[in-house]
Design a protein around this motif. Structure first.
Motif, PDB file in Angstrom:
ATOM      1  N   ALA A  39       0.832  -1.203   0.000  1.00  0.00           N
ATOM      2  CA  ALA A  39       0.000   0.000   0.000  1.00  0.00           C
ATOM      3  C   ALA A  39       0.868   1.255   0.000  1.00  0.00           C
ATOM      4  CB  ALA A  39      -0.929  -0.005   1.209  1.00  0.00           C
ATOM      5  N   ARG A  40       1.984   1.200   0.732  1.00  0.00           N
ATOM      6  CA  ARG A  40       2.900   2.356   0.742  1.00  0.00           C
ATOM      7  C   ARG A  40       3.492   2.576  -0.645  1.00  0.00           C
ATOM      8  NH1 ARG A  40       7.886   3.971   0.681  1.00  0.00           N
ATOM      9  NH2 ARG A  40       8.564   1.857   0.157  1.00  0.00           N
ATOM     10  N   LYS A  41       3.885   1.505  -1.323  1.00  0.00           N
ATOM     11  CA  LYS A  41       4.411   1.624  -2.684  1.00  0.00           C
ATOM     12  C   LYS A  41       3.352   2.220  -3.608  1.00  0.00           C
ATOM     13  CE  LYS A  41       7.950  -2.037  -2.995  1.00  0.00           C
ATOM     14  NZ  LYS A  41       7.944  -2.610  -1.644  1.00  0.00           N
ATOM     15  N   MET A  42       2.103   1.772  -3.460  1.00  0.00           N
ATOM     16  CA  MET A  42       1.022   2.294  -4.288  1.00  0.00           C
ATOM     17  C   MET A  42       0.909   3.801  -4.130  1.00  0.00           C
ATOM     18  SD  MET A  42      -3.012   1.175  -4.276  1.00  0.00           S
ATOM     19  CE  MET A  42      -2.757  -0.305  -5.257  1.00  0.00           C
ATOM     20  N   LEU A  43       0.986   4.276  -2.893  1.00  0.00           N
ATOM     21  CA  LEU A  43       0.867   5.706  -2.626  1.00  0.00           C
ATOM     22  C   LEU A  43       2.073   6.476  -3.147  1.00  0.00           C
ATOM     23  CD1 LEU A  43      -0.459   8.143  -1.205  1.00  0.00           C
ATOM     24  CD2 LEU A  43       0.756   7.442   0.882  1.00  0.00           C
ATOM     25  N   VAL A  44       3.259   5.997  -2.851  1.00  0.00           N
ATOM     26  CA  VAL A  44       4.481   6.727  -3.203  1.00  0.00           C
ATOM     27  C   VAL A  44       4.695   6.753  -4.706  1.00  0.00           C
ATOM     28  CG1 VAL A  44       6.990   6.727  -2.984  1.00  0.00           C
ATOM     29  CG2 VAL A  44       5.568   6.282  -0.979  1.00  0.00           C
ATOM     30  N   LEU A  45       4.438   5.630  -5.371  1.00  0.00           N
ATOM     31  CA  LEU A  45       4.685   5.533  -6.815  1.00  0.00           C
ATOM     32  C   LEU A  45       3.503   6.021  -7.640  1.00  0.00           C
ATOM     33  CD1 LEU A  45       6.440   2.046  -6.925  1.00  0.00           C
ATOM     34  CD2 LEU A  45       7.511   4.303  -6.893  1.00  0.00           C
ATOM     35  N   PHE A 406       8.953  -1.381   5.183  1.00  0.00           N
ATOM     36  CA  PHE A 406       7.960  -0.342   5.462  1.00  0.00           C
ATOM     37  C   PHE A 406       8.549   0.760   6.329  1.00  0.00           C
ATOM     38  CE2 PHE A 406       4.638   1.519   8.111  1.00  0.00           C
ATOM     39  CZ  PHE A 406       3.708   1.893   7.158  1.00  0.00           C
ATOM     40  N   TYR A 407       9.252   0.373   7.388  1.00  0.00           N
ATOM     41  CA  TYR A 407       9.747   1.371   8.338  1.00  0.00           C
ATOM     42  C   TYR A 407      10.979   2.118   7.839  1.00  0.00           C
ATOM     43  CZ  TYR A 407       6.399  -0.133  11.831  1.00  0.00           C
ATOM     44  OH  TYR A 407       5.235  -0.403  12.510  1.00  0.00           O
ATOM     45  N   THR A 408      11.603   1.631   6.788  1.00  0.00           N
ATOM     46  CA  THR A 408      12.719   2.377   6.180  1.00  0.00           C
ATOM     47  C   THR A 408      12.303   3.054   4.884  1.00  0.00           C
ATOM     48  OG1 THR A 408      13.516   0.429   4.967  1.00  0.00           O
ATOM     49  CG2 THR A 408      14.421   0.792   7.183  1.00  0.00           C
ATOM     50  N   GLN A 409      10.980   3.140   4.653  1.00  0.00           N
ATOM     51  CA  GLN A 409      10.459   3.772   3.439  1.00  0.00           C
ATOM     52  C   GLN A 409      10.980   3.090   2.178  1.00  0.00           C
ATOM     53  OE1 GLN A 409       8.246   6.774   3.812  1.00  0.00           O
ATOM     54  NE2 GLN A 409       8.237   5.675   5.742  1.00  0.00           N
ATOM     55  N   GLY A 410      11.099   1.766   2.241  1.00  0.00           N
ATOM     56  CA  GLY A 410      11.515   1.000   1.078  1.00  0.00           C
ATOM     57  C   GLY A 410      13.010   0.974   0.832  1.00  0.00           C
ATOM     58  N   GLN A 411      13.817   1.497   1.750  1.00  0.00           N
ATOM     59  CA  GLN A 411      15.264   1.547   1.527  1.00  0.00           C
ATOM     60  C   GLN A 411      15.977   0.261   1.921  1.00  0.00           C
ATOM     61  OE1 GLN A 411      17.218   5.416   2.532  1.00  0.00           O
ATOM     62  NE2 GLN A 411      15.218   5.954   3.357  1.00  0.00           N
ATOM     63  N   ALA A 412      15.407  -0.532   2.809  1.00  0.00           N
ATOM     64  CA  ALA A 412      16.035  -1.790   3.201  1.00  0.00           C
ATOM     65  C   ALA A 412      16.024  -2.768   2.035  1.00  0.00           C
ATOM     66  CB  ALA A 412      15.304  -2.388   4.400  1.00  0.00           C
ATOM     67  N   ARG A 413      17.092  -3.524   1.924  1.00  0.00           N
ATOM     68  CA  ARG A 413      17.209  -4.498   0.837  1.00  0.00           C
ATOM     69  C   ARG A 413      17.501  -5.879   1.404  1.00  0.00           C
ATOM     70  NH1 ARG A 413      21.449  -1.067  -2.994  1.00  0.00           N
ATOM     71  NH2 ARG A 413      20.238   0.866  -3.090  1.00  0.00           N
ATOM     72  N   ARG A 414      17.138  -6.880   0.645  1.00  0.00           N
ATOM     73  CA  ARG A 414      17.422  -8.253   1.049  1.00  0.00           C
ATOM     74  C   ARG A 414      18.664  -8.748   0.328  1.00  0.00           C
ATOM     75  NH1 ARG A 414      13.742 -13.523  -0.562  1.00  0.00           N
ATOM     76  NH2 ARG A 414      14.932 -15.087   0.598  1.00  0.00           N
ATOM     77  N   VAL A 415      19.511  -9.483   1.060  1.00  0.00           N
ATOM     78  CA  VAL A 415      20.687 -10.082   0.444  1.00  0.00           C
ATOM     79  C   VAL A 415      20.736 -11.557   0.841  1.00  0.00           C
ATOM     80  CG1 VAL A 415      22.189  -9.398   2.375  1.00  0.00           C
ATOM     81  CG2 VAL A 415      23.184  -9.941   0.137  1.00  0.00           C
TER      82      VAL A 415
END
Length: 471
Positions: A39-45, A406-415
């Motif tokens: 939902a956050r991505k929907m709003l931001v993008l 969500f809490y990093t505004q989409g900045q966290a990444r998975r490795v």
């Protein structure tokens, strides 16, 4: 004897307690955090057509109605827990109003308000009144469609009948064709049993179906145009293979929830708790013919439709029962109507009604119950504070954390492969404590210092080891 005014005060107190709790605890369930991030991505993008699982991966698992409401909540109230849960609370309040209207017309106001109390204070009802999932929107759609069908069949009320068709359209946007089964099955069986074909044929079918299609079909067409393959996956995969294939391997976004046949009925006991303790009242009311007639016949069919449908399903979650919960609440309220409300029974009823809402508020204020790996709020906030003086990308090692995203505004990444970590700059890496010992040697090329432990996770700051200088 308990008064109607007392019941209204209890209902308002439950709804107020739930509203007060919405922003007091973090996103911690995997599904809730995943849907919140979409939902956050929907709003931001600004992409209001196709929910996104990742920035370049469309989410075909669910239609967008819930994501629309959640994104609008954040647009109006900011990106936070309260804003994203508030739409579910509004849907719950709207459901209570329909439940009250429904029961008041067929019984009396006291029974009506009691039904809303049972719905709001049961385990699943209470949680669903502030959860970031698709089930609250589907449940409201089924309730609206069922009440509209009843009004159209028994009173010839054209406006409410059309509202029922609108509920079907909303259901198609909430979770898809499942709404047609959950509403249609009890409606057809009730019509056959009570021989109401004349009223059935006089429903505003042409205008109603047109309204349903106008509400739902445009999105389906546009969604398929935007991301071809959506309809095949959603209609065949999600609505057939997920139902009949245990451990369905075609799920693109998670894992199957394989359960033993009939487990949904045990889930029903949990969903209705603590009112499960009073289910024997339904049996005694049936024996005394207190739940007889066309009204309770329809409510009973509605209550049974969802658990019966999922009895043989290969993949279920207990939240799937939410569309049936209003009907079970109406049945229980009707059964309890036959029980004289003496002082002792009144006290027991009030305790049951306020037990879980009060506990949830206390637990939310205390916070210790939410110290779980799926809650990454504190770790994300610590990373953001460290960014001020010692910037660096945040990586989640192994497991993807929707809460962290969500809490990093989409900045966290998975490795997954530590060999892909940057060797020319500093970074942060998060790992669950229980997973820490597995593969820890993969961090040997870096100088990693623990920064924080929170929610059973640990945050490291890592810097590349300096290459030896030539002599």
């Amino acid at each position: 004897m308990i008064t109607t005014r007392t019941l209204w005060l209890v209902l308002i107190a439950i709804l107020a307690l739930r509203l007060a709790s919405l922003g007091l605890y973090p996103l911690m369930d995997t599904s809730e955090a995943r849907y919140a991030e979409m939902a956050r991505k929907m709003l931001v993008l600004g992409n209001w057509v196709t929910p996104l699982f990742e920035l370049d991966v469309p989410f075909w698992g669910k239609p967008p109605l819930s994501f629309w409401t959640q994104a609008l909540g954040m647009k109006l109230l900011g990106i936070n827990e309260f804003a994203i849960r508030f739409p579910a609370w509004l849907l719950h309040v709207a459901s209570c109003l329909i439940i009250i209207r429904f029961a008041r017309e067929q019984a009396d106001e006291k029974t009506a308000v009691l039904a809303a109390i049972i719905f709001s204070s049961s385990t699943l009802g209470l949680l669903s009144a502030g959860v970031v999932l698709t089930d609250p929107a589907l449940s409201f759609s089924v309730l609206l469609a069922s009440y509209g069908f009843w009004c159209g069949m028994t009173r010839g009320d054209r406006r409410w009948a059309l509202a029922g068709f609108a509920g079907l359209g909303l259901g198609l946007l909430a979770k898809g064709p499942l709404v047609l089964v959950l509403v249609g099955a009890p409606a057809v069986i009730w019509t056959l049993y009570y021989r109401q074909w004349r009223a059935f044929l006089h429903l505003p079918w042409l205008l109603g179906l047109a309204l349903m299609l106008v509400i739902a079909v445009p999105w389906y067409v546009i969604a398929e145009q935007r991301t071809p393959g959506f309809l095949d996956y959603f209609l065949i995969g999600e609505h057939w293979k997920r139902y009949v294939v245990s451990k369905w391997a075609g799920d693109l976004y998670g894992s199957a929830h394989a359960r033993p046949t009939g487990a949904i009925w045990m889930d029903l006991m949990l969903a209705l708790f603590p009112w499960t303790l009073l289910l024997p009242a339904v049996y005694f009311a049936l024996r005394r013919s207190a739940l007889s007639g066309r009204y309770y016949g329809f409510i009973a069919l509605w209550a049974l439709a969802t658990p019966v449908f999922f009895t043989f399903s290969g993949n279920i979650l207990w939240t799937y029962l939410l569309p049936s919960l209003p009907a079970w609440s109406l049945l229980l309220a009707g059964a309890l109507k036959a029980v004289p409300w003496q002082t002792g029974k009144t006290i027991i009823g009030l305790i049951l009604a306020l037990l879980l809402p009060v506990w949830l508020l206390i637990a939310a204020i205390d916070g210790r119950a939410f110290d779980r790996p799926n809650n990454q709020r504190e770790l994300a906030r610590a990373w953001q504070q460290l960014q001020a003086e010692r910037p660096g990308t945040l990586f989640y090692w192994g497991r993807r954390s929707y809460s962290g995203e969500f809490y990093t505004q989409g900045q966290a990444r998975r490795v997954e492969d530590l060999a892909t970590l940057p060797v020319d700059r500093s970074f942060y890496i998060a790992r669950r404590v229980r997973d820490l010992k597995r593969g820890i040697q993969g961090l040997q090329p870096f100088n990693c210092v623990e920064q924080l432990r929170a929610s059973q996770s640990v945050l490291f700051r890592c810097e590349p080891l300096k290459a030896p200088t030539d002599l």
